[in-house]
Design an enzyme around this catalytic site. Structure first.
Site, short mmCIF file in Angstrom:
data_model
loop_
_atom_site.label_atom_id
_atom_site.label_comp_id
_atom_site.label_asym_id
_atom_site.label_seq_id
_atom_site.Cartn_x
_atom_site.Cartn_y
_atom_site.Cartn_z
N HIS A 73 26.66 -94.39 57.96
CA HIS A 73 27.54 -94.69 59.09
C HIS A 73 27.76 -96.18 59.27
O HIS A 73 27.07 -97.01 58.68
CB HIS A 73 27.01 -94.05 60.38
CG HIS A 73 25.75 -94.66 60.92
ND1 HIS A 73 24.50 -94.23 60.57
CD2 HIS A 73 25.55 -95.68 61.79
CE1 HIS A 73 23.59 -94.94 61.21
NE2 HIS A 73 24.19 -95.85 61.94
N ASP A 75 28.14 -99.33 62.00
CA ASP A 75 27.78 -99.81 63.34
C ASP A 75 28.81 -100.85 63.77
O ASP A 75 29.03 -101.86 63.08
CB ASP A 75 26.42 -100.51 63.32
CG ASP A 75 25.23 -99.58 63.13
OD1 ASP A 75 25.39 -98.36 63.30
OD2 ASP A 75 24.14 -100.10 62.83
N HIS A 79 28.02 -101.54 69.71
CA HIS A 79 26.83 -100.68 69.67
C HIS A 79 25.65 -101.30 70.42
O HIS A 79 24.78 -100.58 70.92
CB HIS A 79 26.46 -100.47 68.20
CG HIS A 79 25.25 -99.64 67.93
ND1 HIS A 79 24.93 -98.51 68.64
CD2 HIS A 79 24.27 -99.77 66.99
CE1 HIS A 79 23.82 -97.98 68.16
NE2 HIS A 79 23.39 -98.73 67.17
N HIS A 203 20.54 -105.71 64.66
CA HIS A 203 21.46 -105.25 65.69
C HIS A 203 21.78 -106.37 66.68
O HIS A 203 22.93 -106.60 67.03
CB HIS A 203 20.86 -104.05 66.43
CG HIS A 203 20.85 -102.78 65.62
ND1 HIS A 203 19.90 -102.52 64.66
CD2 HIS A 203 21.68 -101.70 65.64
CE1 HIS A 203 20.16 -101.32 64.13
NE2 HIS A 203 21.23 -100.82 64.69
MN MN Z 1 23.66 -97.13 63.71
#
Ligand code: MN
Length: 254
Positions: A73, A75, A79, A203
């Site tokens: 997937h 991101d 997110h 992230h």
């Molecule tokens: Mn993710």
């Protein structure tokens, strides 16, 4: 346009090969392991709508259920808290979905240490050998973890999975020209990254800088260190934080 005609010729002759970097998506697709008190992403599941039966004599189709972050997937920046309210997955410019890739191989190190963290010095050594990271391209981080993809327990490995150090993630986000990081593991961060001083640094820093993530990639071993072109196709989920995606790579063969 000659360049597209030349590309089609090269695809037909095999001079350019298409490599699938996507893990198959099924009920067996591994899901990230999070503390039980946190919200959980849905694993993939399906329910038959009809299968050449009374509900649809001529048609087989299924309803499916999964999270935005199930399987291979993409991101999007929105997110993470650091990218809150910025670009969602439907807003990623199409031009970003076709991009060059640099492939860094730390699979030998990860074989010795499943908690291995990529450090800036590893990437700088790669740059010294292969040249600058691609402007507007991906850094694809090969760990050999894709070999575990058929075994969810080995893939999640009690959250002992490789990642990226805090300072390397910050540097990739703020000082390199890449648009994102692609990994073979269940997420872009190490399995134990919630315990880092800066939790989930990929992230935090990458999405805070408007950059992207790609996960659960396979077949990075088939890519050259430079020169591959990566095509991603996340669904344009309006307001979505990410999307399952097919990921293809074009590589030239001599
Ligand atoms: Mn993710």
């Amino acid at each position: 346009m000659t360049v597209l005609a030349d590309l089609l010729t090269a695809l037909n002759t095999g001079a350019v090969e298409v490599i699938d970097l996507t893990a198959p998506l099924s009920e067996d697709t591994p899901i990230i392991d999070l503390p039980a008190d946190r919200g959980q992403p849905w694993p993939f599941s399906r329910e038959v709508i009809s299968e050449f039966d009374a509900a649809g004599p001529t048609v087989h189709w299924n309803n499916i259920r999964l999270s935005e972050h199930t399987g291979t997937h993409f991101d999007a920046p929105s997110h993470w808290l650091s990218g809150k309210g910025t670009q969602d997955v439907s807003q990623v410019p199409p031009g970003r979905l076709v991009a060059p890739a640099a492939v860094i191989d730390l699979s030998h190190e990860v074989a010795q240490d499943p908690d291995f963290r990529l450090r800036r010095e590893h990437v700088e050594a790669w740059i010294n050998e292969h040249g600058p990271l691609p402007d507007g391209g991906w850094l694809l981080y090969r760990t050999g973890w894709d070999a575990r993809g058929g075994d969810a327990k080995a893939f999640i490995n009690g959250r002992h999975t490789p990642g990226v150090s805090e300072d390397c993630a910050q540097w990739l986000a703020s000082e390199t020209p890449v648009i994102g990081l692609g990994v073979e593991t269940v997420g872009t961060d190490a399995g134990l990254a919630d315990e880092f001083e800066q939790p989930f640094p990929c992230h935090w820093f990458l999405h805070g800088a408007g950059k992207y993530g790609l996960t659960q990639l396979r077949n990075l071993a088939l890519l050259p260190p430079t020169g591959a072109v990566v095509i991603t196709s996340p669904l344009p989920i309006v307001g979505g934080s990410g999307s399952p995606t097919r990921v293809l790579a074009l590589v030239t063969r001599p």
